[in-house]
Motif scaffolding. Structure first.
Motif, short mmCIF file in Angstrom:
data_model
loop_
_atom_site.label_atom_id
_atom_site.label_comp_id
_atom_site.label_asym_id
_atom_site.label_seq_id
_atom_site.Cartn_x
_atom_site.Cartn_y
_atom_site.Cartn_z
N LEU A 1 12.96 5.48 118.55
CA LEU A 1 12.46 6.82 118.27
C LEU A 1 13.51 7.67 117.58
CD1 LEU A 1 10.52 7.50 121.59
CD2 LEU A 1 9.54 7.04 119.34
N ARG A 2 14.78 7.50 117.95
CA ARG A 2 15.85 8.22 117.27
C ARG A 2 15.92 7.80 115.79
NH1 ARG A 2 19.06 7.95 122.26
NH2 ARG A 2 19.27 10.09 123.04
N GLU A 3 15.72 6.51 115.55
CA GLU A 3 15.71 6.06 114.16
C GLU A 3 14.55 6.68 113.38
OE1 GLU A 3 15.64 1.83 114.13
OE2 GLU A 3 17.64 1.60 115.01
N ASP A 4 13.39 6.83 114.05
CA ASP A 4 12.27 7.47 113.36
C ASP A 4 12.59 8.92 113.02
OD1 ASP A 4 10.73 5.17 113.48
OD2 ASP A 4 9.77 5.72 115.38
N LEU A 5 13.25 9.64 113.96
CA LEU A 5 13.64 11.01 113.67
C LEU A 5 14.62 11.07 112.51
CD1 LEU A 5 14.14 12.39 117.32
CD2 LEU A 5 12.27 12.95 115.75
N GLU A 6 15.55 10.13 112.47
CA GLU A 6 16.51 10.10 111.36
C GLU A 6 15.80 9.80 110.04
OE1 GLU A 6 19.64 10.96 111.36
OE2 GLU A 6 19.44 11.48 113.49
N ARG A 7 14.74 8.99 110.10
CA ARG A 7 13.99 8.72 108.86
C ARG A 7 13.34 9.99 108.32
NH1 ARG A 7 12.13 4.18 111.91
NH2 ARG A 7 13.14 2.23 111.26
N ILE A 8 12.82 10.83 109.23
CA ILE A 8 12.22 12.08 108.78
C ILE A 8 13.29 12.99 108.19
CG2 ILE A 8 10.84 14.06 109.47
CD1 ILE A 8 9.38 11.37 109.57
N LYS A 9 14.45 13.07 108.86
CA LYS A 9 15.53 13.87 108.30
C LYS A 9 15.95 13.34 106.93
CE LYS A 9 17.71 15.46 112.61
NZ LYS A 9 18.96 15.42 113.41
N TYR A 10 16.02 12.02 106.84
CA TYR A 10 16.39 11.41 105.56
C TYR A 10 15.34 11.74 104.50
CZ TYR A 10 17.25 7.87 101.99
OH TYR A 10 17.47 7.24 100.79
N GLY A 11 14.06 11.77 104.90
CA GLY A 11 13.01 12.12 103.95
C GLY A 11 13.16 13.55 103.45
N LEU A 12 13.52 14.48 104.39
CA LEU A 12 13.76 15.85 103.96
C LEU A 12 14.96 15.92 103.01
CD1 LEU A 12 13.21 17.78 107.32
CD2 LEU A 12 11.73 17.81 105.30
N ASP A 13 16.06 15.21 103.33
CA ASP A 13 17.23 15.19 102.45
C ASP A 13 16.87 14.61 101.09
OD1 ASP A 13 18.77 16.32 104.40
OD2 ASP A 13 19.55 14.40 105.14
N ARG A 14 16.05 13.56 101.09
CA ARG A 14 15.65 12.95 99.81
C ARG A 14 14.82 13.93 98.99
NH1 ARG A 14 12.38 7.82 100.95
NH2 ARG A 14 10.94 9.46 101.64
#
Length: 537
Positions: free
Chosen positions: A42-55
């Motif tokens: 679940l932490r990895e999923d949250l990081e993916r969303i953050k990465y999507g915002l950064d992208r």
């Protein structure tokens, strides 16, 4: 419980212990490890969303750089020609760029502001935030981040306005802004996530919050800081299932099922062996003891060296329990008969005084009606009936008069014989007029009925009082006062010539009827004079 049942229960208990052991290991060892693995995922999923915002911010930054380092933009800051706005930003240019806002400034002053319809009314607060907010210096130098706006959280990217070669001096700053809306949220949502929420939160950024809910769901949250408001943040909330837990449960259930099947097979084999060597002899002995209990013949009990007496004791106690149960049922039946007899007048089959008291002590009796009419009635000159026609005919008259009363009242009204020829009826009514109609009905039907096959013509007198239902309770002292007034009204009807009815009620302006009830004829006269009680016509 027979020995066979005990044996089956023991085998089932063994299977239950095995299942409980597996469940214990599942809860104390397997599930905690799976939950730790789930939390990491679940932490990895949250990081993916953050990465999507950064992208997305990086993409906006590239667009801001391309537009800011364009000679037409560089010249427009100085010339302010409308052709640039019409050609580059006119029509549906913002929709094609997938942006909600474009802002060009020079020396912290607005040059042009372009936005979608959703942000057209937020021009002043957005310009003020970007030009004079705490984040303005960072963005002026070329940067990106998230800011809070009245319309929600916005992704912002900025770049200094330079020539195409990226040379200066800078003539201002170009900003691109994109609101975090449903389309962007949908774009960021991975396939395995049920729901994603990106919302403005009133708390500063904190550590990730991951909750594994009971069942097959989870909620995980993280927070992203805002450039213009350190006390608030963008909250990212993910709601999704727990596939790892579901797979683990399925695997555990498979193991438990296998163990149960093997346990059942082992139990069946054990049961067959024990039945042959142990249960069958005991069942035969039990059958013999049952035959002996019926025939009382010692021939039914074969000679045996066995000392097991469980079967006989079980049968003996069962027989004893049967007899006790029969006696108990007989006693309850007799008790019910005695209770009914104690509440019923044997002559008229109406309730007696005890029945009347028990009905009046039921709280719901009076409360469910707007008014309660209490009637006291008796047969005029009844003593002459006994003297002239005999007590047998007098008893018939009482029975027939009881039928008249029951016919004038409803099934849920309370009708009782309280004396020789005295009867009381307590009826729930909707209006005061209903009481006078009931009293007149009793009087007319009595007068028109020929008692004892038409041989005897009689009349009756009726006295009653009407009380609002909400004033009555289960207090017998209150009911005694009510019935006393009904008796006084009956006495008044007798004194007025018989074959008539007299009824009383409280004045319409009175707040409490019970307090005005008299306890004697003198008090009744005083109550009438003071208009504490009013006659019903």
């Amino acid at each position: 419980m027979s020995l066979k049942s005990k044996l089956l229960a023991s085998l089932l208990l063994l299977l239950a212990v095995l299942g409980s052991g597996i469940a214990f290991i599942q809860q104390t060892v397997v599930i905690p490890k799976v939950e730790a693995f789930e939390i990491d995922a679940l932490r990895e999923d949250l990081e993916r969303i953050k990465y999507g915002l950064d992208r997305e911010l990086t993409h906006m930054r590239r667009m801001a750089t391309d537009w800011a380092q364009w000679d037409d933009t560089y010249d427009f800051v100085v010339s302010r020609t409308p052709e640039y706005v019409e050609s580059a930003l006119g029509g549906d240019a913002m929709e094609q760029l997938s942006m909600d806002m474009l802002l060009i400034t020079q020396d912290e002053k607005l040059v042009t502001y372009q936005s979608t319809r959703a942000l057209s009314s937020l021009r002043e607060p957005l310009v003020s935030t970007l030009l004079r907010g705490p984040e303005s210096r960072l963005l002026n130098e070329g940067g990106q981040g998230l800011i809070a706006t009245p319309a929600g959280v916005m992704l912002v990217a900025a770049n200094p306005i330079l020539t195409t070669e990226g040379e200066g001096p800078s003539r201002g700053t170009l900003y691109f802004g994109q609101l975090i809306d449903a389309d962007l949220t949908k774009q960021l949502r991975p396939p395995q996530i049920h729901a994603i929420f990106l919302r403005l939160d009133s708390t500063p950024p904190g550590p990730d919050d991951i909750q594994l809910l009971p069942g097959s769901d989870s909620v995980s949250k993280t927070w992203v800081p805002l450039l213009n408001d350190p006390d608030r943040s963008l909250q990212i909330e993910l709601q999704q299932g727990r596939p790892f837990l579901d797979s683990m449960r399925a695997y555990t259930y498979y193991i438990m099922g296998t163990i149960f099947v093997l346990g059942i097979l082992g139990s069946v084999v054990t049961y067959v062996l024990l039945k042959h060597y142990l249960l069958s002899p005991i069942e035969q002995l039990q059958h013999n003891m049952q035959s002996f209990s019926t025939s009382h013949s010692l021939a039914d009990i074969p000679t045996t060296k066995s000392s097991d007496e469980i079967g006989q004791l079980t049968r003996s106690f069962r027989e004893m329990a049967t007899r006790i149960s029969d006696n108990h049922i007989s006693m309850l039946h007799r008790q019910q008969q005695l209770k009914e007899q104690s509440l019923t007048d044997p002559l008229t089959r109406l309730g007696n005084r005890r029945y009347l008291d028990s009905r009046l002590q039921q709280a719901e009796f009076a409360k469910k009606h707007p008014y309660i009419a209490t009637f006291s009635t008796d047969i005029d000159h009844f003593k002459q009936v006994n003297d002239r026609y005999g007590h047998d005919n007098g008893d018939k008259v009482l029975r027939e008069f009881a039928e008249v009363l029951q016919g004038c009242c409803r099934d849920d009204d309370c009708v009782a014989r309280v004396g020789g020829e005295e009867f009381t009826a307590v009826c729930g009514i909707s209006s005061i007029q209903d009481a006078s109609e009931i009293a007149e009905r009793i009087r007319v039907r009595t007068e028109q009925k020929g008692f004892v096959d038409g041989k005897i013509d009689l009349t009756c007198s009726v006295g009653f009082i009407v009380i609002p239902g909400h004033e009555l309770d289960t207090n017998m002292e209150t009911w005694s006062r009510v019935m006393k007034v009904a008796d006084l009204a009956l006495y008044e009807a007798k004194e007025s010539g018989r074959n008539r009815w007299v009824g009383w009620r409280n004045p319409l302006h009175a707040e409490k009827t019970i307090a005005a009830l008299p306890a004697s004829a003198e008090e009744l006269r005083q109550a009438v004079q003071k208009e504490a009680l009013v006659a019903i016509n």
